[in-house]
Design an enzyme around this catalytic site. Structure first.
Site, PDB file in Angstrom:
ATOM      1  CG  ASP A 125     -20.749  19.732  -7.083  1.00  0.00           C
ATOM      2  OD1 ASP A 125     -21.267  18.944  -6.269  1.00  0.00           O
ATOM      3  OD2 ASP A 125     -19.886  19.380  -7.893  1.00  0.00           O
ATOM      4  CG  ASN A 156     -13.382  17.282 -17.284  1.00  0.00           C
ATOM      5  OD1 ASN A 156     -13.356  17.063 -16.070  1.00  0.00           O
ATOM      6  ND2 ASN A 156     -14.283  18.067 -17.843  1.00  0.00           N
ATOM      7  CG  HIS A 161     -14.988  18.092 -13.201  1.00  0.00           C
ATOM      8  ND1 HIS A 161     -15.946  17.865 -14.157  1.00  0.00           N
ATOM      9  CD2 HIS A 161     -15.314  17.283 -12.162  1.00  0.00           C
ATOM     10  CE1 HIS A 161     -16.805  16.971 -13.713  1.00  0.00           C
ATOM     11  NE2 HIS A 161     -16.436  16.596 -12.500  1.00  0.00           N
ATOM     12  CD  GLU A 200     -16.800  20.657 -16.278  1.00  0.00           C
ATOM     13  OE1 GLU A 200     -15.770  19.969 -16.204  1.00  0.00           O
ATOM     14  OE2 GLU A 200     -17.934  20.158 -16.408  1.00  0.00           O
TER      15      GLU A 200
HETATM   16  C1  GLP Z   1     -19.305  14.929 -10.811  1.00  0.00           C
HETATM   17  C2  GLP Z   1     -19.258  15.831  -9.557  1.00  0.00           C
HETATM   18  C3  GLP Z   1     -17.903  15.825  -8.926  1.00  0.00           C
HETATM   19  C4  GLP Z   1     -17.435  14.385  -8.914  1.00  0.00           C
HETATM   20  C5  GLP Z   1     -17.090  13.939 -10.301  1.00  0.00           C
HETATM   21  C6  GLP Z   1     -16.756  12.462 -10.421  1.00  0.00           C
HETATM   22  O1  GLP Z   1     -19.705  15.580 -11.945  1.00  0.00           O
HETATM   23  N1  GLP Z   1     -19.648  17.182  -9.736  1.00  0.00           N
HETATM   24  O2  GLP Z   1     -17.961  16.396  -7.638  1.00  0.00           O
HETATM   25  O3  GLP Z   1     -16.267  14.272  -8.134  1.00  0.00           O
HETATM   26  O4  GLP Z   1     -18.089  14.330 -11.208  1.00  0.00           O
HETATM   27  O5  GLP Z   1     -17.866  11.661 -10.281  1.00  0.00           O
HETATM   28  P1  GLP Z   1     -17.793  10.104 -10.044  1.00  0.00           P
HETATM   29  O6  GLP Z   1     -17.273   9.925  -8.663  1.00  0.00           O
HETATM   30  O7  GLP Z   1     -19.202   9.610 -10.199  1.00  0.00           O
HETATM   31  O8  GLP Z   1     -16.874   9.557 -11.066  1.00  0.00           O
END
Ligand code: GLP
Length: 240
Positions: free
Chosen positions: A67, A135, A137, A142
């Site tokens: 992404d 959440n 995702h 989402e």
């Molecule tokens: C972000 C990214 C995801 C990631 C998630 C968790 O928003 N778009 O790809 O896996 O949230 O992030 P983190 O590893 O910093 O908790």
């Protein structure tokens, strides 16, 4: 099917994730890797860097990132393009032309999604690295996202923007939209490794593994994939 590995700390989590990745990289002539941003895979990326420093070449790898934010320049310090270069690519010998990251700066983001999906379709991802949002995702898909979704433009949840606000000066600076590989695009990967640590992931991890398969918790679709390794610390595993 899940293979769940519970580790005592983040260092161990990262080492386990690296083992999974290295096995895939060694086994394939031209490994195709799906990569993620966020804090969760940083330790894995450090292990890859260290491995390369010791002399292992990653020059045959082709990478696809999950992404990218829409509306900030790719050179912005919080763009995922910058994140991936700083945390991984600048330290490896992956060829720049083999690095694929959705184009959040395109004049025509809809077309950018179609182009990304088309390119992704030409390959088979050998290993997809995933984090999980609090959440549930995956990528930026989402809650509510259709399981058959392809690369798409999404509006970020308030919760996601709050979670990610720590990287920006204020929540108002967190982009509202992003391009993300869809759930279908992600789950086409032959193998998936999910990395999650910390108590704030415990509910999402529980839902992913033990809850109903529902679009309310996108990661729950992984229950239908036949090769998912989940690497957790004790806190993230605490509700299992
Ligand atoms: C972000 C990214 C995801 C990631 C998630 C968790 O928003 N778009 O790809 O896996 O949230 O992030 P983190 O590893 O910093 O908790």
């Amino acid at each position: 099917m899940f293979n769940i590995i519970i580790c005592k700390n983040y260092e161990e989590v990262s080492a386990e994730a690296f083992k999974v990745l290295k096995e895939v990289v060694v086994k394939n002539e031209t490994p195709v890797l799906g990569l993620a941003t966020g804090s969760s895979p940083i330790g894995l990326y450090k292990n890859i860097q260290a491995d390369h420093k010791k002399g292992y070449s990653y020059s045959k790898c082709i990478t696809f990132n999950l992404d990218e934010y829409i509306g900030i320049d790719k050179n912005h310090e919080q763009s995922y393009w910058t994140f991936m270069h700083e945390n991984l690519f600048n330290h490896l010998d992956v060829k720049e032309e083999n690095i694929n990251i959705p184009d959040g700066n395109s004049d025509d983001p809809e077309q950018a999604c179609l182009d990304y999906e088309e390119k992704l379709n030409k390959y088979e991802v050998d290993l997809q690295v995933l984090g999980i949002g609090s959440n549930g995702h995956i990528g930026f898909n989402e809650p509510g996202t259709a399981f058959d979704s392809k690369t798409q433009i999404v509006e970020l949840d308030e919760q996601t923007r709050k979670d990610n606000a720590r990287f920006f000066d204020s929540i108002d600076d967190v982009p509202t939209h992003s391009i993300t590989m869809g759930i279908e695009s992600i789950t086409r990967a032959k193998k998936i490794v999910v990395i999650a640590t910390g108590e704030n992931k415990a509910d999402a991890v529980y839902g992913m593994i033990k809850g109903p398969v529902t679009t309310d918790l996108p990661a729950s679709i992984l229950q239908r994939h036949d090769n998912v390794v989940v690497i957790l610390d004790n806190d993230a595993a605490s509700k299992l």
